[in-house]
Motif scaffolding. Structure first.
Motif, PDB file in Angstrom:
ATOM      1  N   SER A 171       0.806  -1.227   0.000  1.00 17.53           N
ATOM      2  CA  SER A 171       0.000   0.000   0.000  1.00 17.53           C
ATOM      3  C   SER A 171       0.833   1.269   0.000  1.00 17.53           C
ATOM      4  CB  SER A 171      -0.943   0.003   1.204  1.00 17.53           C
ATOM      5  OG  SER A 171      -0.214  -0.037   2.413  1.00 17.53           O
ATOM      6  N   TRP A 174      -6.283  -5.224   2.570  1.00 19.28           N
ATOM      7  CA  TRP A 174      -5.251  -4.602   3.402  1.00 19.28           C
ATOM      8  C   TRP A 174      -5.754  -4.334   4.817  1.00 19.28           C
ATOM      9  CZ3 TRP A 174      -5.536  -3.043  -1.820  1.00 19.28           C
ATOM     10  CH2 TRP A 174      -4.349  -3.187  -2.574  1.00 19.28           C
ATOM     11  N   LEU A 193      -0.697  -6.594   0.933  1.00 15.00           N
ATOM     12  CA  LEU A 193      -1.993  -7.201   0.637  1.00 15.00           C
ATOM     13  C   LEU A 193      -2.014  -8.661   1.085  1.00 15.00           C
ATOM     14  CD1 LEU A 193      -4.744  -6.775  -0.860  1.00 15.00           C
ATOM     15  CD2 LEU A 193      -3.608  -7.668  -2.907  1.00 15.00           C
TER      16      LEU A 193
END
Length: 260
Positions: A88, A150, A167
């Motif tokens: 992320s 996430w 993830l």
């Protein structure tokens, strides 16, 4: 995965298995996703009308449209969409142009929990970014599917800073709607709802996973079959089923409102 704002619904005669909606729910007992493994997966960061910041998930379905849950985006004032990486912190971010919530979405029972996000600019597809095909088939029970997100990896806190950076995903099986209805009730688990459960191991979505795509044949011929909607209010580690909006039930609505 994501549950936000703690919309908790009391279901009479279903004492512990009250609904906790998806925009607060991470994947429990998941595996790290590899680069490009889920190129359709996006993370949504929302600024709400009451000045809160929440996170949830979605799926790229075209160069300018993302499919997610209505409960995720219903109070959004602005939406940022991050894509193109399993990490992320390395993702590319794009702003939304508009969003659409299914007109018959019921905030109490979470029926018709489906929404769309339109992007301000086109996403360029490559090996790490692709659209997911939408399944036309109504998925039965005992089907192997995959969920990724996430969100939290344990039921530790509702704080956004406890989301995972990499993830996470799990492979899990669908169950009969009648079995899921024994937990959440028949008024909640209708024909447009799909459920997953692993009775021997706690696996599935958790806080900050709302709107995440449920995928069939993820490694061979990926098909979007569901949108993560809710779980039991007592947490992701209680091993209740997870519930999803069936994609196939809303294909006409999706096509009528997008360029898919």
């Amino acid at each position: 995965m994501l549950f936000y704002g703690a919309l908790i619904i009391s279901l009479v005669s279903f004492s512990e298995a009250k609904i906790r909606p998806n925009n607060e729910i991470k994947v429990i007992n998941g595996n790290d996703a590899q680069k490009g493994q889920f190129p359709w997966q996006v993370e949504l960061m929302l600024e709400t009308t009451d000045n809160n910041r929440i996170f949830c998930s979605g799926a790229i379905i075209s160069h300018v449209w993302v499919l997610t849950s209505a409960s995720c985006i219903q109070n959004a004032n602005s939406i940022s969409v991050s894509y193109g990486s399993n990490n992320s912190s390395d993702a590319t971010t794009i702003e939304s142009k508009s969003h659409i919530i299914y007109k018959n979405f019921n905030n109490d029972t979470l029926q018709n929990d489906i929404g769309l996000v339109e992007l301000k600019s086109h996403i360029i597809f490559d090996e790490t970014t692709q659209a997911i095909s939408l399944s036309e088939d109504v998925v039965g029970d005992g089907v192997n599917v995959t969920i990724a997100g996430w969100g939290h990896s344990k039921n530790d806190s509702d704080k956004n800073n406890n989301r995972t950076e990499i993830l996470q995903y799990v492979n899990i099986s669908t169950i009969k709607n009648s079995e899921c209805a024994e937990v959440f009730g028949r008024d909640v688990v209708t024909s447009t709802v799909l459920c997953t459960h692993n009775s021997s191991l706690v696996q599935g979505p958790c806080i900050n996973d709302g709107g995440a795509p449920l995928i069939m044949n993820a490694a061979t011929d990926p098909q979007h079959v569901g949108i993560f909607s809710f779980m039991g209010e007592n947490g992701c580690e209680k091993n209740y089923p997870a519930a999803y909006t069936r994609t196939a039930s809303y294909l006409d609505w999706i096509k009528n409102n997008t360029d898919v």
